[in-house]
Design an enzyme around this catalytic site. Structure first.
Site, PDB file in Angstrom:
ATOM      1  N   SER A 102       0.373 -10.547  -6.662  1.00  0.00           N
ATOM      2  CA  SER A 102       0.635 -11.380  -5.474  1.00  0.00           C
ATOM      3  C   SER A 102      -0.483 -12.342  -5.115  1.00  0.00           C
ATOM      4  O   SER A 102      -0.306 -13.162  -4.205  1.00  0.00           O
ATOM      5  CB  SER A 102       0.933 -10.486  -4.272  1.00  0.00           C
ATOM      6  N   LYS A 153       0.642 -15.801  -5.044  1.00  0.00           N
ATOM      7  CA  LYS A 153       1.401 -16.385  -3.916  1.00  0.00           C
ATOM      8  C   LYS A 153       0.580 -17.422  -3.147  1.00  0.00           C
ATOM      9  O   LYS A 153       1.137 -18.321  -2.519  1.00  0.00           O
ATOM     10  CB  LYS A 153       1.871 -15.269  -2.972  1.00  0.00           C
ATOM     11  N   TYR A 205       9.429 -16.152 -10.076  1.00  0.00           N
ATOM     12  CA  TYR A 205       8.512 -15.400  -9.207  1.00  0.00           C
ATOM     13  C   TYR A 205       7.797 -14.292  -9.991  1.00  0.00           C
ATOM     14  O   TYR A 205       6.578 -14.152  -9.941  1.00  0.00           O
ATOM     15  CB  TYR A 205       9.298 -14.830  -8.007  1.00  0.00           C
ATOM     16  N   TYR A 249      -0.717  -7.872   3.949  1.00  0.00           N
ATOM     17  CA  TYR A 249       0.524  -7.238   4.409  1.00  0.00           C
ATOM     18  C   TYR A 249       0.310  -6.507   5.725  1.00  0.00           C
ATOM     19  O   TYR A 249      -0.380  -7.011   6.606  1.00  0.00           O
ATOM     20  CB  TYR A 249       1.083  -6.314   3.316  1.00  0.00           C
ATOM     21  N   VAL A 251      -0.831  -6.194  -6.310  1.00  0.00           N
ATOM     22  CA  VAL A 251      -0.735  -4.786  -6.700  1.00  0.00           C
ATOM     23  C   VAL A 251      -1.341  -4.503  -8.085  1.00  0.00           C
ATOM     24  O   VAL A 251      -1.360  -3.360  -8.525  1.00  0.00           O
ATOM     25  CB  VAL A 251       0.714  -4.230  -6.638  1.00  0.00           C
TER      26      VAL A 251
HETATM   27  N1  GLN Z   1       5.181  -8.559  -8.505  1.00  0.00           N
HETATM   28  C1  GLN Z   1       4.993  -7.679  -7.386  1.00  0.00           C
HETATM   29  C2  GLN Z   1       6.302  -7.456  -6.649  1.00  0.00           C
HETATM   30  O1  GLN Z   1       7.062  -8.355  -6.527  1.00  0.00           O
HETATM   31  C3  GLN Z   1       3.962  -8.273  -6.486  1.00  0.00           C
HETATM   32  C4  GLN Z   1       3.693  -7.442  -5.282  1.00  0.00           C
HETATM   33  C5  GLN Z   1       2.258  -7.477  -4.866  1.00  0.00           C
HETATM   34  O2  GLN Z   1       1.355  -7.777  -5.631  1.00  0.00           O
HETATM   35  N2  GLN Z   1       2.031  -7.058  -3.635  1.00  0.00           N
HETATM   36  O3  GLN Z   1       6.580  -6.367  -6.180  1.00  0.00           O
END
Ligand code: GLN
Length: 318
Positions: free
Chosen positions: A80, A83, A204, A254, A272
């Site tokens: 993420s 993002k 994504y 988050y 993650v």
């Molecule tokens: N690719 C992961 C997902 O969509 C990314 C989530 C993350 O890094 N928090 O669940």
């Protein structure tokens, strides 16, 4: 070398170059996990096999230096953290062109992949860093560029030339993307998706499956600390850079955003894969990586190392 000239520091605080190298080595010694505490992401089988004791940290300064320690040169799955870059592309392209009508800028207070909030709030995701919001950003990028994930990869690679998709991680996550597909279909049903859910989720997941080292992520994120200008040139305007920092501070970790602001005090974005990109405005971008996660999906050792780093350097926006 005078300390003040070695490294600009927020509010006149912060270490010089020599101290920073030693400090990063200290952080590796103290925070590299000795035991496999914490979790790995259930939805990405590929990541379960990463050695729990990995720990790397890198600092890219606005004066063009990169300091690093531990496993900072090893590529890891940025997940993420990507993002931030997709949001920067969307806002840099045409000022966002209506994106902020489709996604809010508020902390979610729920898990990054929550379905409940999206339905309750009529298909407008709380922010661009939870999965639902990132899917809307991806949808926007497909309209703007066609090859949304390719464009995100180009931006990530622009300072270093190094950035690639781990095809195994991509396939492993795509095969377990029921939740992201559910979010995309909810968005479509509620009128907030313009491209087919399948294409949006693929782009994504592909940008999430990028592998880069801490040093290269810190370089790629440097524009956020430097009024929108990165090592390869301007990415966004100063005002957009400021605003992305604000969204990172309030939404980047988050539902742990408050706790993380309390402990670390920097605009940050986690993934993650265990990476965290943190921004010290006007000074540097920091990337720390250690794969084991807390209950919110944020790196355990990465968070504690950043807390110590900001305590010892005075690098905080507070
Ligand atoms: N690719 C992961 C997902 O969509 C990314 C989530 C993350 O890094 N928090 O669940």
């Amino acid at each position: 070398m005078g300390l003040a000239t070695a490294l600009p520091a927020g509010g006149g605080r912060g270490p010089g170059a020599l101290e920073l190298g030693g400090l990063l080595e200290d952080l590796v010694r103290v925070h590299r996990p000795a035991r496999p505490l914490g979790s790995v992401p259930a939805s990405i089988p590929h990541l379960a096999g990463v050695d729990f004791s990995r720990f790397g940290i890198a600092v890219a300064t606005v004066s063009g230096e990169v300091f690093s320690a531990g496993d900072a040169a090893l590529p890891f799955s940025i997940q993420s953290i990507s993002k931030v870059f997709s949001l920067a592309l969307a806002l840099g392209h045409d000022g966002g062109g209506g994106l902020w009508q489709r996604v809010l800028r508020e902390p979610s207070g729920t898990a990054f992949n929550s379905l409940v909030q999206l339905e309750a709030e009529g298909g407008i995701p709380r922010n661009p860093f939870i999965n639902a919001g990132a899917l809307v950003v991806t949808d926007h990028l497909i309209e703007a560029f066609g090859d949304a994930s390719g464009e995100v990869l180009r931006l990530l690679a622009s300072p270093s030339g190094r950035c690639s998709v781990n095809e195994e991680a991509f396939a492993s996550e795509l095969a377990r993307s029921e939740r992201n597909f559910a979010l995309a279909h909810f968005l479509a049903d509620l009128g907030n998706l313009r491209n087919p859910a399948d294409a949006v989720v693929r782009h994504y997941v592909r940008q999430c499956s990028v592998e880069m080292s801490c040093a290269d992520v810190a370089r790629a994120g440097l524009f956020l600390a430097n009024d929108g200008v990165g090592p390869a040139g301007r990415v966004v305007s100063p005002s957009v850079a400021k605003r992305i920092g604000a969204v990172m501070l309030t939404c980047g970790m988050y539902d742990a955003a408050g706790e993380f602001a309390y402990r670390v005090g920097l605009p940050s974005k986690s993934g993650v894969g265990g990476g965290i990109l943190a921004i010290v405005p006007g000074v540097c971008a920091i990337c720390v990586w250690s794969p084991r996660l807390d209950a919110h999906g944020n790196s355990l050792a990465g968070t504690s190392a950043l807390a110590e780093l900001t305590d010892r350097t005075g690098w905080s926006i507070f």
